[in-house]
Design an enzyme around this catalytic site. Structure first.
Site: not given
Ligand SMILES: NC(=O)c1ccc[n+]([C@@H]2O[C@H](COP(=O)([O-])OP(=O)(O)OC[C@H]3O[C@@H](n4cnc5c(N)ncnc54)[C@H](O)[C@@H]3O)[C@@H](O)[C@H]2O)c1
Length: 339
Positions: A127-129, A151, A155
């Site tokens: 993430t950008d965070e 969080y 990351k």
């Molecule tokens: N949403 C955003 O804006 C954003 C931006 C940049 C990066 N990201 C990154 O992208 C990824 C996905 O984000 P998202 O928004 O889809 O999140 P989300 O919370 O919608 O989904 C996360 C998924 O991971 C699963 N999970 C959590 N812990 C787990 C574990 N220990 N083992 C197996 N599965 C596990 C959860 O059950 C869920 O289905 C993350 O790594 C997040 O840091 C998200």
């Protein structure tokens, strides 16, 4: 057929990524722990696709080794993570467990696996965070990490682990840092789907502080296209920022959504912006410089914010059942105020 593993594929970005990978004729194995933020609604369109399968597993569990060694994927996209900043303030432990120990487990397994499977690649999604508060300018990939929330720190820690394994053990891995995603299938604890839920159900629209926090919004499918580009063409050991170059403050996001909603439904009388106590440690602004991926991998975002928000609003409106599939308490309860 090219076989890949997507971790976290029952979540928001993971399920959108799987949809795109299946369209591009990949065979996909979805590994997910099935936490509160996961949702089988997200995979219902393709759950019967013969090229899709699901395995329930925690990425921190050693049995992950068996799955990877059995299926021998040519790629692993790691999206599994605890993702809600407010929850990380209330209880950081699960973030350390999934986002750091889980990634460590993947790295240990992948380190051994990749010796014999030289063509396989790990793409770690971040993430950008991790860059922290960026009051002016835009951060390039070599900008120092300065995370503010548990969080973001978890990351950041996993990103450092991945790059240390590339350097020390020469594993074929790449890290991506993306800005704020929006689009279909996002858990309504996050800003945009929460606002849409409140608009549709005639509730006030809670905005932290004065709504001046600025985020760089990218449509989820644009992010997923970038991830596949990075997997297919990215350079091992590199970091790639993925952003839209378009920053908008939260107050303007809510105004845009109200405007879109007005053109589609009759708004209830409670639908108005309500400023609420800010999140502790809330970063004011994130902003990425994504010139590297645009120039080197010839990727660029295709969906502008107004049409992306419109499509997103329409998706939730046409999928009202989605909200019913989420625990109501997880939508309406305010988190992240404990300090
Ligand atoms: N949403 C955003 O804006 C954003 C931006 C940049 C990066 N990201 C990154 O992208 C990824 C996905 O984000 P998202 O928004 O889809 O999140 P989300 O919370 O919608 O989904 C996360 C998924 O991971 C699963 N999970 C959590 N812990 C787990 C574990 N220990 N083992 C197996 N599965 C596990 C959860 O059950 C869920 O289905 C993350 O790594 C997040 O840091 C998200």
């Amino acid at each position: 057929m090219k076989k890949v593993i997507v971790t976290g594929g029952l979540g928001f970005i993971g399920s959108n990524l799987i949809e795109l990978l299946l369209e591009k004729k990949y065979k996909v194995i979805n590994i997910d722990k099935n936490t509160y933020s996961s949702n089988f609604y997200n995979v219902k369109e393709f759950k019967k696709n013969k090229n899709y399968s699901f395995i329930k597993c925690d990425i921190a569990n050693r049995k992950l080794a068996k799955i990877i060694n059995k299926h021998r994927p040519i790629g692993i996209f790691n999206l599994a993570a605890e993702t809600h900043v407010d929850r990380s303030i209330d209880g950081p432990e699960s973030f350390i467990q999934s986002n750091i120990i889980g990634v460590f487990n993947i790295l240990e397994i992948f380190r051994k696996f990749s010796v014999k499977n030289k063509k396989s690649r790990l793409v770690h999604i971040s993430t950008d965070e991790v860059y922290g508060d960026i009051l002016t300018g835009r951060t390039k990939e070599n900008y120092p990490y300065n995370p503010s929330s548990p969080y973001a720190a978890s990351k950041a820690s996993s990103d450092h682990l991945v790059s240390s394994y590339v350097r020390t053990y020469k594993i074929p891995a790449i890290v991506t840092n993306c800005s704020n995603n929006y689009g279909p299938k996002q858990h309504p604890e996050k800003l945009i789907p929460k606002l849409i839920y409140n608009i549709i159900t005639n509730k006030k629209l809670p905005i932290y502080g004065k709504g001046l926090n600025s985020r760089e919004w990218i449509y989820v499918k644009d992010h997923c296209e970038a991830l596949i580009k990075v997997f297919e063409k990215g350079k091992i050991g590199n970091f790639y920022n993925i952003g839209s170059n378009k920053n908008v403050i939260n107050l303007d996001i809510s105004k845009k959504l109200i405007k879109i909603a007005k053109s589609k439904i009759k708004l209830g009388k409670n639908v108005k912006i309500e400023f609420v106590k800010d999140r502790p440690g809330h970063d004011v602004r994130y902003a990425l410089n994504s010139r590297k991926i645009i120039k080197k991998l010839k990727w660029k975002p295709k969906i502008n914010l107004n049409s992306g928000l419109k499509q997103t609003f329409e998706w939730y409106l046409n999928n009202i059942k989605y909200f019913k599939s989420v625990n109501k308490d997880d939508i309406v309860r305010r988190l992240g105020l404990k300090t």
